[in-house]
Structures are given as C-alpha cells and as structure tokens.
Design an enzyme around this catalytic site. Structure first.
Site, mmCIF file in Angstrom:
data_model
loop_
_atom_site.group_PDB
_atom_site.id
_atom_site.type_symbol
_atom_site.label_atom_id
_atom_site.label_comp_id
_atom_site.label_asym_id
_atom_site.label_seq_id
_atom_site.Cartn_x
_atom_site.Cartn_y
_atom_site.Cartn_z
ATOM 1 N N THR A 128 -2.247 -3.450 2.394
ATOM 2 C CA THR A 128 -1.666 -2.283 2.205
ATOM 3 C C THR A 128 -1.415 -1.613 3.168
ATOM 4 O O THR A 128 -1.890 -1.797 4.352
ATOM 5 C CB THR A 128 -2.044 -1.221 2.029
ATOM 6 O OG1 THR A 128 -1.968 -0.104 1.537
ATOM 7 C CG2 THR A 128 -3.835 -1.633 2.009
ATOM 8 N N ASP A 129 -0.192 -0.609 3.051
ATOM 9 C CA ASP A 129 0.022 0.151 4.887
ATOM 10 C C ASP A 129 -1.176 0.781 4.767
ATOM 11 O O ASP A 129 -0.858 1.615 5.768
ATOM 12 C CB ASP A 129 1.896 1.203 3.676
ATOM 13 C CG ASP A 129 0.971 2.174 2.933
ATOM 14 O OD1 ASP A 129 0.444 1.676 2.420
ATOM 15 O OD2 ASP A 129 2.446 2.846 2.625
ATOM 16 N N GLU A 130 -1.798 0.956 4.541
ATOM 17 C CA GLU A 130 -3.169 1.997 4.317
ATOM 18 C C GLU A 130 -3.785 2.067 5.209
ATOM 19 O O GLU A 130 -4.765 2.537 6.032
ATOM 20 C CB GLU A 130 -4.209 2.645 3.283
ATOM 21 C CG GLU A 130 -3.256 3.370 1.636
ATOM 22 C CD GLU A 130 -4.064 3.905 0.614
ATOM 23 O OE1 GLU A 130 -5.443 4.553 1.240
ATOM 24 O OE2 GLU A 130 -3.318 4.142 -0.185
ATOM 25 N N TYR A 154 -11.326 3.150 1.127
ATOM 26 C CA TYR A 154 -10.302 2.107 0.407
ATOM 27 C C TYR A 154 -9.978 0.796 1.621
ATOM 28 O O TYR A 154 -10.030 0.081 1.695
ATOM 29 C CB TYR A 154 -9.704 2.564 -0.591
ATOM 30 C CG TYR A 154 -8.417 1.655 -0.589
ATOM 31 C CD1 TYR A 154 -8.995 0.486 -1.870
ATOM 32 C CD2 TYR A 154 -7.166 2.622 -0.164
ATOM 33 C CE1 TYR A 154 -7.670 0.063 -1.897
ATOM 34 C CE2 TYR A 154 -6.320 1.412 -0.784
ATOM 35 C CZ TYR A 154 -6.303 0.164 -1.615
ATOM 36 O OH TYR A 154 -5.021 -0.595 -1.784
ATOM 37 N N LYS A 158 -10.262 -2.399 3.221
ATOM 38 C CA LYS A 158 -8.556 -3.847 2.481
ATOM 39 C C LYS A 158 -8.191 -3.837 3.906
ATOM 40 O O LYS A 158 -8.484 -5.341 5.064
ATOM 41 C CB LYS A 158 -6.939 -2.799 2.667
ATOM 42 C CG LYS A 158 -7.427 -2.732 0.853
ATOM 43 C CD LYS A 158 -7.523 -3.556 0.195
ATOM 44 C CE LYS A 158 -6.504 -4.807 0.521
ATOM 45 N NZ LYS A 158 -6.112 -5.467 -0.639
HETATM 46 P P1 NAD Z 1 -5.245 -2.339 -9.692
HETATM 47 O O1 NAD Z 1 -6.513 -1.775 -9.838
HETATM 48 O O2 NAD Z 1 -4.649 -2.085 -10.603
HETATM 49 O O3 NAD Z 1 -5.970 -4.024 -10.325
HETATM 50 C C1 NAD Z 1 -6.910 -4.391 -9.398
HETATM 51 C C2 NAD Z 1 -7.089 -6.308 -10.554
HETATM 52 O O4 NAD Z 1 -8.696 -6.522 -9.920
HETATM 53 C C3 NAD Z 1 -7.866 -5.485 -11.948
HETATM 54 O O5 NAD Z 1 -7.309 -6.211 -12.969
HETATM 55 C C4 NAD Z 1 -9.507 -5.948 -12.170
HETATM 56 O O6 NAD Z 1 -9.583 -6.268 -12.942
HETATM 57 C C5 NAD Z 1 -9.213 -7.022 -10.423
HETATM 58 N N1 NAD Z 1 -10.412 -6.896 -10.215
HETATM 59 C C6 NAD Z 1 -11.307 -6.136 -9.194
HETATM 60 N N2 NAD Z 1 -12.545 -6.960 -9.021
HETATM 61 C C7 NAD Z 1 -12.440 -8.659 -9.189
HETATM 62 C C8 NAD Z 1 -13.581 -9.029 -8.710
HETATM 63 N N3 NAD Z 1 -14.960 -8.834 -8.630
HETATM 64 N N4 NAD Z 1 -12.991 -9.971 -9.287
HETATM 65 C C9 NAD Z 1 -11.710 -10.351 -10.138
HETATM 66 N N5 NAD Z 1 -11.335 -9.516 -10.343
HETATM 67 C C10 NAD Z 1 -11.243 -8.595 -9.997
HETATM 68 O O7 NAD Z 1 -4.716 -2.778 -8.368
HETATM 69 P P2 NAD Z 1 -2.904 -2.599 -8.142
HETATM 70 O O8 NAD Z 1 -2.739 -1.683 -8.148
HETATM 71 O O9 NAD Z 1 -3.152 -3.800 -8.102
HETATM 72 O O10 NAD Z 1 -2.660 -3.481 -6.979
HETATM 73 C C11 NAD Z 1 -3.890 -4.950 -6.935
HETATM 74 C C12 NAD Z 1 -3.767 -5.137 -5.270
HETATM 75 O O11 NAD Z 1 -2.378 -4.416 -4.173
HETATM 76 C C13 NAD Z 1 -4.963 -4.658 -4.049
HETATM 77 O O12 NAD Z 1 -5.387 -5.884 -3.173
HETATM 78 C C14 NAD Z 1 -3.985 -3.572 -4.321
HETATM 79 O O13 NAD Z 1 -5.646 -2.922 -2.216
HETATM 80 C C15 NAD Z 1 -3.009 -3.814 -2.918
HETATM 81 N N6 NAD Z 1 -2.217 -2.504 -3.119
HETATM 82 C C16 NAD Z 1 -1.790 -1.981 -3.845
HETATM 83 C C17 NAD Z 1 -1.026 -0.639 -3.903
HETATM 84 C C18 NAD Z 1 -0.426 -0.161 -5.162
HETATM 85 O O14 NAD Z 1 0.675 0.684 -4.684
HETATM 86 N N7 NAD Z 1 -0.860 0.611 -5.975
HETATM 87 C C19 NAD Z 1 0.003 -0.922 -2.408
HETATM 88 C C20 NAD Z 1 -0.205 -1.812 -1.622
HETATM 89 C C21 NAD Z 1 -1.284 -3.071 -2.268
HETATM 90 P P1 TYD Z 2 -2.667 7.688 -5.672
HETATM 91 O O1 TYD Z 2 -1.932 7.385 -6.200
HETATM 92 O O2 TYD Z 2 -4.056 8.273 -5.629
HETATM 93 O O3 TYD Z 2 -2.556 6.609 -4.260
HETATM 94 P P2 TYD Z 2 -2.311 6.634 -2.560
HETATM 95 O O4 TYD Z 2 -3.656 7.281 -2.629
HETATM 96 O O5 TYD Z 2 -2.797 5.127 -2.531
HETATM 97 O O6 TYD Z 2 -1.726 7.092 -1.960
HETATM 98 O O7 TYD Z 2 -2.154 9.265 -4.514
HETATM 99 C C1 TYD Z 2 -1.066 9.477 -3.721
HETATM 100 C C2 TYD Z 2 -0.442 10.598 -3.550
HETATM 101 O O8 TYD Z 2 -0.826 11.612 -4.687
HETATM 102 C C3 TYD Z 2 -1.760 10.625 -2.848
HETATM 103 O O9 TYD Z 2 -1.339 11.488 -1.407
HETATM 104 C C4 TYD Z 2 -2.577 11.885 -3.462
HETATM 105 C C5 TYD Z 2 -1.773 12.179 -4.174
HETATM 106 N N1 TYD Z 2 -2.908 13.031 -5.498
HETATM 107 C C6 TYD Z 2 -2.614 14.071 -6.062
HETATM 108 O O10 TYD Z 2 -2.098 14.735 -5.502
HETATM 109 N N2 TYD Z 2 -3.323 14.753 -7.492
HETATM 110 C C7 TYD Z 2 -3.611 13.537 -7.830
HETATM 111 O O11 TYD Z 2 -4.620 14.492 -8.857
HETATM 112 C C8 TYD Z 2 -3.506 11.972 -7.228
HETATM 113 C C9 TYD Z 2 -4.754 11.245 -8.399
HETATM 114 C C10 TYD Z 2 -3.640 11.505 -6.345
#
Ligand code: NAD
Ligand code: TYD
Length: 344
Positions: A128-130, A154, A158
């Site tokens: 992730t970018d984080e 988090y 990562k």
């Molecule tokens: P999500 O929380 O929607 O999905 C996570 C999935 O992982 C779920 O299906 C969960 O059941 C499964 N999981 C959790 N623990 C597990 C374990 N111990 N064994 C097997 N499966 C397990 O998350 P997401 O948003 O789909 O993110 C997926 C990946 O992408 C993550 O690694 C996250 O760090 C990365 N990512 C997410 C974003 C975003 O904006 N959502 C951006 C950049 C990177």
């Molecule tokens: P989020 O979707 O949790 O993603 P991330 O923290 O990984 O960027 O949040 C996106 C942005 O929105 C973040 O700056 C936090 C803000 N946010 C709120 O202001 N209110 C909320 O209820 C949530 C869940 C997030």
C-alpha cells in the site's frame, strides 16, 4: 499458469480473481481465504468457472498453505490477504501483526520450501501507499524510491511485510515483486471504509462522520485499475521481463479531499448536507497520499483507465442498487451463510 490468490473474498481480491480468469493460459485460480469479517463469499457467488476453487483457511497455517500449493501445483501467488482497516489497527494491533506479518512469513517460507523440492513459485506481494507515510501539501507524489515511513499500526505491519519480502529475495533468492497502490474505490468494499460507509449512511438519513476538518487527501483509484496493475506485475514477473525485487506504485492522479467526496455522495443520494458531522480526528491521521506511477507506465505499460467522475458515480449507484448485498452485511447474514457452508 496456476494462480493462488490470498484474500480473494475481500474487496480487491474478488476483482483480481475475476480478472485473472480472463487471462489466456490461466488453468487454475485458487482462492485461499479465512473469511474474516471482511471476507464475503457473496463477492464471488457469480463466478461459475471450473478453473476456480475456494480453499477456506488462514495464511498463518503453514500446513494448509503448503497443501494448497502442492494440490494445485501453484506457479504464482498473488498475496492480498490482510487486516486492512487503519481504525481497527489503532484499536487492536495484534491481528495485524499476526495476519500481515506472520501470514506473509508463512507464505514466503512455503515458497522457499517448494523451491527446495524443485518447484519455483513467483510471489506478488500487494502492499500500500501507506507504507510511505504522509505528504505535505506541496510535496511531490511518492515514488518507488521514497523511504518507508509508516505512521499507523496498519501501515507499519504492511511495511514490515514488505521488508520480509525483500529479505527473502536477498537471502533465499525467491522471485518476488511488490505492488503499492493508493486508496481503492468500487463495488463490494466492506462498508467500514469511507466511500461505502458514507453512501449507506447518506441513504439512511444518518449522520456522516467526517474525521477532523475533512481536508485529508487520498489519491483514489478504481479497484479494476488496481486489479489489472497486480495482474500486469504478475505476468511480467512470471515471463521474466522484470527482475525479482522490483516495486511498482499504482495511482490515478486523482487527489480528492474527504469532505468533497462526502459532499458528492450527498448530492448523488438525495441526502442532506446537514447530515455531515465533523467528529474527533483519527489519532495520527495521515494528511495526504499521492502516488507517482511513471515506472508502472514505462515498464508494465499500465495506466489507470477509469475516469473518477464515471467510476465514483457508478460505484455510488452499485451500493444503491444492491440491497441484498448490503442487507446481508448489515444483518450479518453473510456470516451465517459461511457458517452453514463451512461448518468444519
Ligand atoms: P479486505 O479487508 O476487503 O479483504 C481482506 C481479505 O483477506 C478478506 O477476504 C479476509 O477474509 C482475508 N483474510 C484476512 N485474514 C486472513 C488470513 N489470515 N488468511 C486468509 N485470508 C485472510 O481488504 P482489501 O481492501 O481487499 O485489501 C486487500 C489487500 O490490498 C491488502 O493487502 C491491503 O493492504 C492492500 N491494499 C488495499 C487498498 C485499499 O484501498 N483497500 C489499497 C492498497 C493496498
Ligand atoms: P479509509 O477508507 O478508512 O481509508 P484509509 O484510512 O486507508 O485512507 O479512510 C479514507 C479517509 O476517510 C481517511 O482520511 C479517513 C477518512 N474517514 C472519515 O473521515 N470518516 C470515516 O468514517 C472513515 C471510515 C474514514
């Protein structure tokens, strides 16, 4: 090519599974998912392809990981399984250490173990970018050279897993790449994250909790663009057109303030601006993320394709027009369904 996707029932994973099945030459797509609160079998209910298999289990369980790699003769792992929500990591970091760090360790050791038995498995680690920390308003976007500087548990978990991947490349000579993407939006995201949470609350006439002043910035990318970035990386690594150890950033040149997204959601859902409630800010809240993706463009030929205006409106519409999915999550029915199907 036989592909193992970890976390395929999550938000991004289900799009990766679907798109992987479209790639010519893919013989199997296996989804290993523990079905935690954010893993939802409904997310892949419509996938009806004999090349697709689901394995219920944890990436922290080396027995099930190694058995899955062997049973399906896996060539590539796309590692997405994670604890993914910053607010949860602030309340309780332990599951993040266990899944994001130790789970990655188990997968990496399983790749090494397969290699010692003569089976090479390529590993794409989805990060992730984080991990780069937070940008000031006038700073340049993150590049792959930006030092890791995670600012919340988090992001730290990562970044730790990224470091483990690098260490295994260096010490065990595994074939791996790391992808880092900005905030994703699109259908089937668990409604604890900003966009689906706000759409659902707006629709119900509830208060919309904006953290602090709401002027935090994220570089929003459609989940389909991210899924295709992961798959482009996989193909380049598998074909040997990139070396092991490469990192690719994915972004969308789409910096938006949280408050303007919330206002847009209000305008599209018939909600009222008076529903906005500025609440206590998230502790250690990162102010701004922005991803430079020139490397992915030059080497992978990847670029974001989905326009924000189109993508966000379609996404809002999806959450408005899929009440069964929403209801199942809100009532917890999707978990009952899981318990029924996977009693063991
Ligand atoms: P999500 O929380 O929607 O999905 C996570 C999935 O992982 C779920 O299906 C969960 O059941 C499964 N999981 C959790 N623990 C597990 C374990 N111990 N064994 C097997 N499966 C397990 O998350 P997401 O948003 O789909 O993110 C997926 C990946 O992408 C993550 O690694 C996250 O760090 C990365 N990512 C997410 C974003 C975003 O904006 N959502 C951006 C950049 C990177
Ligand atoms: P989020 O979707 O949790 O993603 P991330 O923290 O990984 O960027 O949040 C996106 C942005 O929105 C973040 O700056 C936090 C803000 N946010 C709120 O202001 N209110 C909320 O209820 C949530 C869940 C997030």
């Amino acid at each position: 090519m036989n592909i193992l996707v970890t976390g395929g029932c999550g938000f991004i994973g289900n799009h990766v599974v679907r798109n992987a099945l479209l790639i010519p030459g893919v013989s199997a797509v296996v989804n290993l998912d523990l079905l935690t609160y954010s893993g939802n079998l409904l997310n892949l209910e419509d996938v009806n392809d004999e090349r697709y298999s689901f394995v219920h289990g944890s990436i922290t369980d080396s027995h099930i990981v190694q058995k899955t790699l062997q049973d399906f003769d896996i060539d590539v792992i796309l590692h997405l399984a994670a604890e993914s929500h910053v607010d949860r990591s602030i309340n309780s970091v332990q599951p993040f250490i266990e899944t994001n760090i130790d789970g990655t360790r188990v997968l990496l050791e399983s790749v090494v173990s397969a290699s010692s038995s003569g089976k090479k498995i390529a590993f794409v680690h989805v990060s992730t970018d984080e991990v780069y920390g937070s940008l000031e308003p006038d700073e340049h976007s993150f590049t792959e050279e930006t030092p890791l500087n995670p600012q919340n548990p988090y992001a730290a978990s990562k970044a730790s897993s990224d470091m483990l991947v690098n260490a295994f490349i260096n010490t065990h000579d595994i074939s791996a790449a790391i992808t880092r993407c900005s905030n994703n939006y699109g259908p089937r995201q668990f409604p604890e994250k900003l966009i689906p949470l706000m759409v659902l609350k707006a629709k119900k006439g509830e208060q919309l909790p904006v953290y602090g002043d709401g002027k935090q910035i994220r570089d929003w990318i459609h989940v389909e663009d991210h899924a295709n970035g992961i798959l482009s990386t996989m193909l380049a690594l598998y074909m040997g057109t990139i070396a092991s150890g490469e990192v690719f950033n994915f972004g969308a040149d789409n910096e938006q303030q949280n408050i303007s997204i919330v206002q847009h959601i209000i305008s599209r859902t018939g909600a009222n601006l008076s529903q906005i409630k500025h609440v206590t800010d998230r502790p250690g809240h990162d102010r701004r993320y922005a991803m430079g993706y020139q490397k992915a463009k030059a080497i992978l030929g990847w670029k974001p394709e989905i326009d924000w205006e189109v993508g966000i409106n379609d996404t809002i519409k999806w959450y408005m027009e899929n009440p069964d999915w929403i209801r199942s999550i809100e009532t917890g029915e999707y978990r009952e369904y899981i318990k029924e199907q996977y009693k063991s």
